[in-house]
Design a protein around this motif. Structure first.
Motif, PDB file in Angstrom:
ATOM      1  N   TYR A  48       0.829  -1.204   0.000  1.00  0.00           N
ATOM      2  CA  TYR A  48       0.000   0.000   0.000  1.00  0.00           C
ATOM      3  C   TYR A  48       0.866   1.258   0.000  1.00  0.00           C
ATOM      4  N   HIS A  49       1.977   1.239   0.703  1.00  0.00           N
ATOM      5  CA  HIS A  49       2.912   2.373   0.714  1.00  0.00           C
ATOM      6  C   HIS A  49       3.417   2.662  -0.700  1.00  0.00           C
ATOM      7  N   TRP A  50       3.758   1.617  -1.414  1.00  0.00           N
ATOM      8  CA  TRP A  50       4.286   1.785  -2.775  1.00  0.00           C
ATOM      9  C   TRP A  50       3.205   2.231  -3.755  1.00  0.00           C
ATOM     10  N   ASN A  51       1.973   1.842  -3.521  1.00  0.00           N
ATOM     11  CA  ASN A  51       0.922   1.998  -4.526  1.00  0.00           C
ATOM     12  C   ASN A  51      -0.193   2.972  -4.158  1.00  0.00           C
ATOM     13  N   ILE A  52      -0.074   3.687  -3.049  1.00  0.00           N
ATOM     14  CA  ILE A  52      -1.106   4.656  -2.678  1.00  0.00           C
ATOM     15  C   ILE A  52      -1.104   5.811  -3.687  1.00  0.00           C
ATOM     16  N   PHE A  57      -2.270  10.830  -0.489  1.00  0.00           N
ATOM     17  CA  PHE A  57      -0.983  10.178  -0.722  1.00  0.00           C
ATOM     18  C   PHE A  57       0.032  10.504   0.364  1.00  0.00           C
ATOM     19  N   HIS A  61       1.145   7.616   2.807  1.00  0.00           N
ATOM     20  CA  HIS A  61       2.453   7.093   2.421  1.00  0.00           C
ATOM     21  C   HIS A  61       3.373   7.087   3.660  1.00  0.00           C
ATOM     22  N   GLN A  65       4.596   3.761   5.984  1.00  0.00           N
ATOM     23  CA  GLN A  65       6.026   3.538   6.197  1.00  0.00           C
ATOM     24  C   GLN A  65       6.352   3.446   7.688  1.00  0.00           C
ATOM     25  N   ASP A 112      -7.890   4.356  -1.144  1.00  0.00           N
ATOM     26  CA  ASP A 112      -7.244   4.647   0.132  1.00  0.00           C
ATOM     27  C   ASP A 112      -8.089   4.255   1.347  1.00  0.00           C
TER      28      ASP A 112
END
Length: 172
Positions: A48-52, A57, A61, A65, A112
């Motif tokens: 989800y961090h990579w693709n939000i 965002f 993000h 993380q 999200d």
């Protein structure tokens, strides 16, 4: 335990921690399941961090993380706790997927709000398992140290779930 390192036979003493072999194995089993659940949640947070995307965002993000970095430390601590008790630690993705109680969702990239709902559900599933494991560690396996350790992890997951819920909570 006897092992061979660089041609030399070494013996590692079995820990004598006041736990029976059966109790040690019982605690190691519940810790291995927890380790697997933490890995699945860790990977979902990374995904989800990579693709939000979208208006949320930046804060999401950063929050994702923060959470996966905290889980990385917990994962290491859980594995070390298993080794402190004596047993080997499951260390492959195959083993993690066999042991986890959380469901993988390959290719699923929700919006999200749905990401947050999934992460909250994962944290809450781990919390429910930890509540049972805290009791079992103490009452069934006579391991108050692991029970105390798991209580701390449960509190961390409660806080992580709360921080996520705050992003989707609506005022009535």
């Amino acid at each position: 335990m006897t092992t061979e390192i660089a041609g030399q036979i070494t013996t590692t003493p079995t820990p004598d921690l006041g736990l029976s072999a059966a109790n040690t194995q019982g605690v190691a089993t519940l810790l291995a399941r927890l380790l697997a659940d933490e890995h699945v949640l860790y990977m979902r947070l990374r995904n989800y961090h990579w693709n939000i995307v979208g208006m949320a965002f930046g804060p999401l993000h950063a929050l994702f993380q923060e959470q996966y970095e905290a889980l990385a430390d917990d994962i290491d601590d859980i594995a070390e706790r298993i080794r402190m008790l004596g047993p080997n630690v499951p260390g492959t993705l195959t083993e993690m997927l066999q042991l986890t109680t959380l469901a993988e969702q390959p290719g699923d990239l929700p919006d999200d709000r749905s990401m947050i709902k999934q992460l909250v559900a994962d944290h809450e599933a781990i919390i429910r398992n930890l509540r049972n494991d805290v009791r079992a560690s103490d009452e069934q396996y006579d391991d108050m140290g692991t029970s105390d350790y798991l209580t701390g992890l449960m509190e961390k997951h409660e806080k992580m779930a709360w921080l996520l819920r705050a992003h989707i909570e609506q005022r009535g």
